[in-house]
Write an enzyme that holds these catalytic residues in place. Structure first.
Site, PDB file in Angstrom:
ATOM      1  N   THR A   1       8.724   3.840  -5.693  1.00  0.00           N
ATOM      2  CA  THR A   1       8.436   3.094  -4.465  1.00  0.00           C
ATOM      3  C   THR A   1       8.713   3.941  -3.222  1.00  0.00           C
ATOM      4  O   THR A   1       9.404   4.970  -3.263  1.00  0.00           O
ATOM      5  CB  THR A   1       9.260   1.790  -4.391  1.00  0.00           C
ATOM      6  OG1 THR A   1      10.633   2.137  -4.392  1.00  0.00           O
ATOM      7  CG2 THR A   1       8.952   0.863  -5.540  1.00  0.00           C
ATOM      8  N   TYR A   2       8.186   3.445  -2.118  1.00  0.00           N
ATOM      9  CA  TYR A   2       8.320   4.101  -0.815  1.00  0.00           C
ATOM     10  C   TYR A   2       9.058   3.102   0.063  1.00  0.00           C
ATOM     11  O   TYR A   2       8.542   1.999   0.317  1.00  0.00           O
ATOM     12  CB  TYR A   2       6.912   4.368  -0.281  1.00  0.00           C
ATOM     13  CG  TYR A   2       6.827   5.292   0.891  1.00  0.00           C
ATOM     14  CD1 TYR A   2       7.036   6.658   0.744  1.00  0.00           C
ATOM     15  CD2 TYR A   2       6.503   4.811   2.154  1.00  0.00           C
ATOM     16  CE1 TYR A   2       6.926   7.520   1.824  1.00  0.00           C
ATOM     17  CE2 TYR A   2       6.388   5.665   3.245  1.00  0.00           C
ATOM     18  CZ  TYR A   2       6.604   7.015   3.072  1.00  0.00           C
ATOM     19  OH  TYR A   2       6.488   7.859   4.142  1.00  0.00           O
TER      20      TYR A   2
ATOM     21  N   ASP B   1       5.103  -3.453   4.613  1.00  0.00           N
ATOM     22  CA  ASP B   1       5.463  -4.645   5.401  1.00  0.00           C
ATOM     23  C   ASP B   1       6.199  -4.209   6.652  1.00  0.00           C
ATOM     24  O   ASP B   1       6.757  -3.122   6.703  1.00  0.00           O
ATOM     25  CB  ASP B   1       6.362  -5.555   4.560  1.00  0.00           C
ATOM     26  CG  ASP B   1       5.592  -6.199   3.429  1.00  0.00           C
ATOM     27  OD1 ASP B   1       4.500  -6.730   3.706  1.00  0.00           O
ATOM     28  OD2 ASP B   1       6.064  -6.149   2.287  1.00  0.00           O
TER      29      ASP B   1
ATOM     30  N   HIS C   1       4.264   5.825  -4.535  1.00  0.00           N
ATOM     31  CA  HIS C   1       3.809   4.773  -3.622  1.00  0.00           C
ATOM     32  C   HIS C   1       3.796   5.383  -2.213  1.00  0.00           C
ATOM     33  O   HIS C   1       4.672   6.173  -1.867  1.00  0.00           O
ATOM     34  CB  HIS C   1       4.782   3.588  -3.595  1.00  0.00           C
ATOM     35  CG  HIS C   1       4.896   2.855  -4.895  1.00  0.00           C
ATOM     36  ND1 HIS C   1       5.234   1.519  -4.966  1.00  0.00           N
ATOM     37  CD2 HIS C   1       4.709   3.239  -6.185  1.00  0.00           C
ATOM     38  CE1 HIS C   1       5.268   1.130  -6.228  1.00  0.00           C
ATOM     39  NE2 HIS C   1       4.957   2.154  -6.994  1.00  0.00           N
TER      40      HIS C   1
ATOM     41  N   GLN D   1       1.600  -7.586  -7.818  1.00  0.00           N
ATOM     42  CA  GLN D   1       2.908  -8.092  -7.411  1.00  0.00           C
ATOM     43  C   GLN D   1       3.533  -8.737  -8.646  1.00  0.00           C
ATOM     44  O   GLN D   1       2.818  -9.293  -9.489  1.00  0.00           O
ATOM     45  CB  GLN D   1       2.653  -9.161  -6.335  1.00  0.00           C
ATOM     46  CG  GLN D   1       3.862  -9.802  -5.762  1.00  0.00           C
ATOM     47  CD  GLN D   1       4.464  -8.886  -4.729  1.00  0.00           C
ATOM     48  OE1 GLN D   1       5.248  -8.023  -5.073  1.00  0.00           O
ATOM     49  NE2 GLN D   1       4.108  -9.068  -3.484  1.00  0.00           N
TER      50      GLN D   1
ATOM     51  N   HIS E   1      -1.984 -12.610  -1.554  1.00  0.00           N
ATOM     52  CA  HIS E   1      -1.057 -12.008  -0.589  1.00  0.00           C
ATOM     53  C   HIS E   1      -0.643 -13.096   0.399  1.00  0.00           C
ATOM     54  O   HIS E   1      -1.463 -13.929   0.783  1.00  0.00           O
ATOM     55  CB  HIS E   1      -1.741 -10.843   0.133  1.00  0.00           C
ATOM     56  CG  HIS E   1      -0.821 -10.100   1.048  1.00  0.00           C
ATOM     57  ND1 HIS E   1      -0.771 -10.338   2.397  1.00  0.00           N
ATOM     58  CD2 HIS E   1       0.105  -9.145   0.791  1.00  0.00           C
ATOM     59  CE1 HIS E   1       0.141  -9.543   2.940  1.00  0.00           C
ATOM     60  NE2 HIS E   1       0.680  -8.808   1.984  1.00  0.00           N
TER      61      HIS E   1
ATOM     62  N   GLU F   1       8.482   1.070 -12.972  1.00  0.00           N
ATOM     63  CA  GLU F   1       8.648   1.353 -11.537  1.00  0.00           C
ATOM     64  C   GLU F   1      10.106   1.709 -11.272  1.00  0.00           C
ATOM     65  O   GLU F   1      11.014   1.030 -11.743  1.00  0.00           O
ATOM     66  CB  GLU F   1       8.262   0.115 -10.724  1.00  0.00           C
ATOM     67  CG  GLU F   1       8.443   0.326  -9.220  1.00  0.00           C
ATOM     68  CD  GLU F   1       8.079  -0.917  -8.422  1.00  0.00           C
ATOM     69  OE1 GLU F   1       6.899  -1.294  -8.419  1.00  0.00           O
ATOM     70  OE2 GLU F   1       8.993  -1.505  -7.811  1.00  0.00           O
TER      71      GLU F   1
HETATM   72  C1  LIG Z   1       2.582  -3.085  -7.045  1.00  0.00           C
HETATM   73  C2  LIG Z   1       3.117  -3.120  -5.625  1.00  0.00           C
HETATM   74  C3  LIG Z   1       3.890  -2.063  -5.178  1.00  0.00           C
HETATM   75  C4  LIG Z   1       4.405  -2.072  -3.860  1.00  0.00           C
HETATM   76  N1  LIG Z   1       5.177  -1.022  -3.452  1.00  0.00           N
HETATM   77  C5  LIG Z   1       5.649  -0.990  -2.186  1.00  0.00           C
HETATM   78  C6  LIG Z   1       6.429   0.123  -1.723  1.00  0.00           C
HETATM   79  O1  LIG Z   1       6.677   1.072  -2.450  1.00  0.00           O
HETATM   80  N2  LIG Z   1       6.882   0.095  -0.441  1.00  0.00           N
HETATM   81  C7  LIG Z   1       6.602  -0.949   0.403  1.00  0.00           C
HETATM   82  O2  LIG Z   1       7.044  -0.907   1.554  1.00  0.00           O
HETATM   83  N3  LIG Z   1       5.864  -2.010   0.005  1.00  0.00           N
HETATM   84  C8  LIG Z   1       5.381  -2.063  -1.276  1.00  0.00           C
HETATM   85  N4  LIG Z   1       4.637  -3.136  -1.702  1.00  0.00           N
HETATM   86  C9  LIG Z   1       4.419  -4.272  -0.779  1.00  0.00           C
HETATM   87  C10 LIG Z   1       3.151  -4.124   0.051  1.00  0.00           C
HETATM   88  O3  LIG Z   1       3.277  -3.046   0.957  1.00  0.00           O
HETATM   89  C11 LIG Z   1       2.979  -5.451   0.808  1.00  0.00           C
HETATM   90  O4  LIG Z   1       2.694  -6.483  -0.111  1.00  0.00           O
HETATM   91  C12 LIG Z   1       2.003  -5.459   1.948  1.00  0.00           C
HETATM   92  O5  LIG Z   1       2.223  -6.667   2.698  1.00  0.00           O
HETATM   93  C13 LIG Z   1       0.539  -5.515   1.536  1.00  0.00           C
HETATM   94  O6  LIG Z   1       0.101  -4.292   1.155  1.00  0.00           O
HETATM   95  P1  LIG Z   1      -1.427  -4.057   0.711  1.00  0.00           P
HETATM   96  O7  LIG Z   1      -1.532  -2.638   0.392  1.00  0.00           O
HETATM   97  O8  LIG Z   1      -1.861  -5.059  -0.277  1.00  0.00           O
HETATM   98  O9  LIG Z   1      -2.171  -4.358   2.134  1.00  0.00           O
HETATM   99  P2  LIG Z   1      -3.675  -4.624   2.517  1.00  0.00           P
HETATM  100  O10 LIG Z   1      -4.590  -4.464   1.349  1.00  0.00           O
HETATM  101  O11 LIG Z   1      -3.954  -3.810   3.730  1.00  0.00           O
HETATM  102  O12 LIG Z   1      -3.647  -6.160   2.910  1.00  0.00           O
HETATM  103  C14 LIG Z   1      -2.716  -6.618   3.876  1.00  0.00           C
HETATM  104  C15 LIG Z   1      -3.161  -7.962   4.428  1.00  0.00           C
HETATM  105  O13 LIG Z   1      -4.347  -7.777   5.213  1.00  0.00           O
HETATM  106  C16 LIG Z   1      -5.402  -8.588   4.711  1.00  0.00           C
HETATM  107  N5  LIG Z   1      -6.624  -7.789   4.820  1.00  0.00           N
HETATM  108  C17 LIG Z   1      -6.907  -6.638   4.195  1.00  0.00           C
HETATM  109  N6  LIG Z   1      -8.130  -6.176   4.547  1.00  0.00           N
HETATM  110  C18 LIG Z   1      -8.618  -7.072   5.436  1.00  0.00           C
HETATM  111  C19 LIG Z   1      -9.824  -7.161   6.199  1.00  0.00           C
HETATM  112  N7  LIG Z   1     -10.789  -6.239   6.075  1.00  0.00           N
HETATM  113  N8  LIG Z   1      -9.985  -8.226   7.042  1.00  0.00           N
HETATM  114  C20 LIG Z   1      -9.039  -9.157   7.163  1.00  0.00           C
HETATM  115  N9  LIG Z   1      -7.855  -9.136   6.476  1.00  0.00           N
HETATM  116  C21 LIG Z   1      -7.662  -8.108   5.627  1.00  0.00           C
HETATM  117  C22 LIG Z   1      -5.023  -8.895   3.264  1.00  0.00           C
HETATM  118  O14 LIG Z   1      -5.575 -10.133   2.845  1.00  0.00           O
HETATM  119  C23 LIG Z   1      -3.524  -8.977   3.353  1.00  0.00           C
HETATM  120  O15 LIG Z   1      -3.150 -10.250   3.787  1.00  0.00           O
HETATM  121  C24 LIG Z   1       4.121  -3.164  -2.999  1.00  0.00           C
HETATM  122  C25 LIG Z   1       3.351  -4.242  -3.476  1.00  0.00           C
HETATM  123  C26 LIG Z   1       2.838  -4.220  -4.767  1.00  0.00           C
HETATM  124  C27 LIG Z   1       2.029  -5.376  -5.263  1.00  0.00           C
END
Ligand SMILES: Cc1cc2nc3c(=O)[nH]c(=O)nc-3n(C[C@H](O)[C@H](O)[C@H](O)COP(=O)(O)OP(=O)(O)OC[C@H]3O[C@@H](n4cnc5c(N)ncnc54)[C@H](O)[C@@H]3O)c2cc1C
Length: 306
Positions: free
Chosen positions: A45-46, A106, A74, A176, A149, A14
């Site tokens: 990353t973004y 986030d 990303h 993560q 998460h 990454e």
């Molecule tokens: C490998 C990796 C790379 C990353 N790269 C970046 C990056 O480049 N830039 C950046 O800004 N961030 C990045 N992140 C961080 C990420 O954006 C955050 O962890 C964010 O908080 C969660 O993203 P997600 O796509 O898992 O969200 P989601 O899958 O949408 O989940 C977010 C929250 O909503 C809940 N949720 C989802 N669906 C539902 C539903 N149907 N009903 C109720 N609750 C629900 C989940 O349990 C979770 O708590 C990265 C994380 C990882 C693991």
């Protein structure tokens, strides 16, 4: 520590989009090293809230056009309207970047703060997976969380969310960063229990050889993950009691620990090892060399060292 008999598996890295020329030179040095070492892909990353929108596009396009590496961009939904996301996805397609890691992102400013969706935007990353597929022929990955998460109501619900994203068309997830293999194995079990077919898709472990105790603590604080007590103790002892931590000693422990972690992940059938590099190549190469998956740092072979 090193083991000539450890089987080789793919590895990937990454990067983050560099802020200035010097940082950009470092990224390209690292890219050359990882291209020579045969990385399976490089994800870029973004920045929080879309702050690196143009840079992530530019870097992934350049990786695609001028190296042998496969770039994964990303993309986060936070702060963008649906139309903006469509335009961004189309721009990736036009740039020849067909691999996207779909994330919610986030809240900008305070990553652990309250999540507020854009009024014309998306609520969850599952919707971004769907949107990307609607826009064209992309391969999509998503995030997964060995410790759950930080907003998930339970680990079971967290696994449900993951398989929902996979059902929506994601082909794999990247985790993560974590330091306890059992957390990864339990996530894998939960995903298969939630949906045997979707849960069997690759869960790629996200790793980082610790080279600074202070910076890893900061990163973990922002992501809601933790250091296992035993590792924290080893790192704290290595850091010493001076005003500045003993970086060389911390690094030695960090690389030794990362090697052990990778050895166990390989023996447990992990599909790939994904290293969070901060755009440096040396620590990752040292771990790969310990695993017998790369020449030792400084061992020639045309590898440019960072
Ligand atoms: C490998 C990796 C790379 C990353 N790269 C970046 C990056 O480049 N830039 C950046 O800004 N961030 C990045 N992140 C961080 C990420 O954006 C955050 O962890 C964010 O908080 C969660 O993203 P997600 O796509 O898992 O969200 P989601 O899958 O949408 O989940 C977010 C929250 O909503 C809940 N949720 C989802 N669906 C539902 C539903 N149907 N009903 C109720 N609750 C629900 C989940 O349990 C979770 O708590 C990265 C994380 C990882 C693991």
């Amino acid at each position: 520590m090193s083991s000539a008999s450890t089987p080789r598996i793919p590895f990937s890295v990454e990067f983050y989009p560099p802020r200035d020329e010097e940082a950009e030179e470092r990224l390209w040095r690292a890219a050359r090293v990882f291209a020579d070492l045969g990385a399976a892909f490089v994800s870029v990353t973004y920045g929080a809230g879309g702050s690196t929108r143009d840079r992530t596009l530019r870097i992934t396009r350049s990786i695609s056009e001028s190296t042998s590496l496969l770039p994964i961009a990303h993309l986060t939904a936070v702060g963008h309207s649906r139309d903006e996301l469509c335009a961004l996805i189309d721009a990736y397609g036009e740039a020849g970047v067909t691999q996207i890691l779909a994330l919610r992102g986030d809240p900008p400013g305070d990553p652990l703060g309250e999540w507020v969706p854009h009024p014309d935007g998306l609520l969850y990353s599952k919707q971004l997976v769907e949107l990307i597929h609607e826009r064209g022929d992309f391969e999509v990955g998503v995030a997964s969380f060995p410790e759950g998460h930080y907003r998930a109501s339970s680990l079971e619900h967290d696994a449900e969310v993951l398989v929902e994203k996979l059902r929506a068309g994601a082909e794999y997830s990247i985790t993560q960063m974590f330091f306890d293999v059992d957390d990864y194995l339990r996530l894998r079990d939960r995903a298969v229990a939630a949906d045997p077919e979707q849960g069997a898709k690759p869960i790629i472990p996200g790793l980082m050889p610790v080279t600074s105790l202070r910076s890893v603590r900061r990163m973990l604080e922002l992501s809601g993950s933790s250091l296992p007590k035993a590792l924290e103790k080893r790192l704290t002892a290595a850091a010493g009691t001076g005003a500045e931590e003993d970086r060389a000693a911390v690094r030695e422990v960090g690389i030794e620990f990362a090697t052990e972690l990778c050895e166990r992940l390989i023996s447990e059938g992990a599909p790939c090892l994904h290293f969070n590099t901060l755009n440096f190549s040396r620590a990752t190469q040292e771990v790969l060399a310990n695993l017998g998956m790369a020449p030792a740092v400084g061992a020639g072979g045309g590898v440019v060292l960072a």
